[in-house]
Enzyme design. Structure first.
Site, short mmCIF file in Angstrom:
data_model
loop_
_atom_site.label_atom_id
_atom_site.label_comp_id
_atom_site.label_asym_id
_atom_site.label_seq_id
_atom_site.Cartn_x
_atom_site.Cartn_y
_atom_site.Cartn_z
N SER A 27 0.84 -1.19 0.00
CA SER A 27 0.00 0.00 0.00
C SER A 27 0.87 1.23 0.00
O SER A 27 1.63 1.48 0.94
CB SER A 27 -0.90 0.01 1.24
N HIS A 36 -1.37 -1.53 -4.13
CA HIS A 36 -2.63 -1.18 -3.47
C HIS A 36 -2.70 0.34 -3.29
O HIS A 36 -1.79 0.95 -2.73
CB HIS A 36 -2.69 -1.89 -2.11
N ASP A 43 -4.90 3.47 -1.86
CA ASP A 43 -5.96 3.82 -0.91
C ASP A 43 -6.53 5.19 -1.23
O ASP A 43 -5.84 6.20 -1.09
CB ASP A 43 -5.40 3.80 0.52
N MET A 62 -9.23 8.00 -0.26
CA MET A 62 -10.03 8.44 0.90
C MET A 62 -10.58 9.84 0.66
O MET A 62 -9.89 10.68 0.09
CB MET A 62 -9.15 8.46 2.16
N HIS A 92 -8.56 0.76 -3.72
CA HIS A 92 -9.47 0.57 -2.57
C HIS A 92 -10.17 1.90 -2.31
O HIS A 92 -9.54 2.86 -1.86
CB HIS A 92 -8.60 0.12 -1.38
N MET A 107 -12.29 4.19 -0.32
CA MET A 107 -12.89 4.49 1.00
C MET A 107 -13.58 5.85 0.87
O MET A 107 -13.14 6.86 1.42
CB MET A 107 -11.79 4.52 2.07
N MET A 165 -11.19 -5.77 6.17
CA MET A 165 -10.40 -4.74 6.86
C MET A 165 -10.03 -5.27 8.25
O MET A 165 -10.91 -5.63 9.04
CB MET A 165 -11.19 -3.45 7.01
N ASP A 192 -6.33 -6.34 4.87
CA ASP A 192 -5.74 -4.98 4.81
C ASP A 192 -5.77 -4.36 6.20
O ASP A 192 -6.85 -4.10 6.74
CB ASP A 192 -6.58 -4.15 3.83
C1 DX5 Z 1 -6.15 1.73 5.79
C2 DX5 Z 1 -5.75 1.36 4.39
C3 DX5 Z 1 -4.62 0.41 4.32
C4 DX5 Z 1 -3.34 0.91 4.93
C5 DX5 Z 1 -2.61 -0.26 5.48
O1 DX5 Z 1 -7.30 2.49 5.76
O2 DX5 Z 1 -6.84 0.78 3.70
O3 DX5 Z 1 -4.41 -0.06 3.00
O4 DX5 Z 1 -2.51 1.56 4.02
O5 DX5 Z 1 -1.50 0.21 6.15
P1 DX5 Z 1 -0.77 -0.70 7.24
O6 DX5 Z 1 -0.26 -1.91 6.55
O7 DX5 Z 1 0.30 0.21 7.75
O8 DX5 Z 1 -1.79 -1.03 8.31
ZN ZN Z 2 -6.46 -0.27 1.72
#
Ligand code: DX5
Ligand code: ZN
Length: 225
Positions: free
Chosen positions: A8, A33, A35, A37, A66, A68, A137, A175
């Site tokens: 990620s 990956h 993320d 947001m 992903h 969010m 998650m 994740d």
């Molecule tokens: C959290 C994200 C993850 C995050 C994971 O909301 O969806 O993908 O980057 O990071 P680590 O591996 O540090 O928990």
């Molecule tokens: Zn993620």
């Protein structure tokens, strides 16, 4: 399928994303990956389609995006057009999840559905036959570097069983809070796509960290679930 490692980039240096991705790929990353947001569904804001498009130009492996965000339907085509090969959406924001999953597939991407830690597995009951992957998650989404929630291990097992009952061999992704020490356990529980942010990009050597995480993950394959 063996185990796929999906670093990620949330934990990488955003000014040097190309170098971070190249290092992870040298270490054996199978996916990148990403993320996304929006500051509404989760209390953090990250990136959108233009950054995905730039990453697509430098990455050699598929992008696992992903989302969010609230109202993900409004942005599906933009993310797929930007280069997302896989798009996952949260069941918590989608009253018409079946429609969304099929919209992602119609755009030519793999469709994943995501469960927050407090969302029960039964929320997938009616959609289990339609998904290309399920993301469990193992932290509350929003930030990297959080601690793995132990109950996620049995949740992976329960999602795997639900997919199997639906006759769907789609992989389970996990994740949040994954590192070299807990990865074999979640793989043994049935996870086959492993997201890791800080364990890779907060390490002094992300290439080596990716390689070691993959080796540790493969240790969980074939272990009793
Ligand atoms: C959290 C994200 C993850 C995050 C994971 O909301 O969806 O993908 O980057 O990071 P680590 O591996 O540090 O928990
Ligand atoms: Zn993620």
């Amino acid at each position: 399928m063996s185990v796929l490692i999906a670093p990620s980039i949330l934990s990488a240096d955003f000014a040097r994303l190309g170098e971070a991705i190249a290092a992870a790929e040298r270490g054996g990353a199978d996916l990148i990956h990403v993320d996304v947001m929006d500051g509404h569904f989760v209390p953090n804001i990250t990136i959108g389609p233009p950054v995905v498009k730039s990453i697509r130009r430098v990455a050699h492996v598929p992008l696992d995006v992903h989302l969010m965000i609230e109202e993900p339907d409004r942005y599906l085509d933009a993310f797929v057009e930007a280069g997302a090969a896989m798009v996952s959406v949260h069941v918590e924001v989608l009253p018409h999840l079946h429609r969304t999953v099929h919209a992602i597939r119609a755009l030519g991407a793999k469709a994943g559905v995501v469960l927050n830690p407090s969302t029960p597995v039964v929320a997938l009951q009616e959609i289990a036959g339609d998904v290309d992957y399920v993301l469990v998650m193992s932290v509350n989404p929003g930030f990297g570097g959080q601690t793995f929630i132990p109950r996620s291990e049995s949740k992976v097992r329960d999602v795997r069983a639900l997919l199997d009952r639906a006759g769907n061999s789609a992989p389970v992704e996990i994740d949040g809070g994954i590192d070299q020490h807990n990865v074999a356990r979640v793989v043994a529980a049935g996870a086959r796509m492993i997201v890791a942010g800080s364990a890779i990009f907060h390490s002094p050597d992300p290439e080596r960290a990716t390689r070691e995480l993959k080796a540790a993950a493969l240790g969980g394959v074939g272990s009793p679930a």
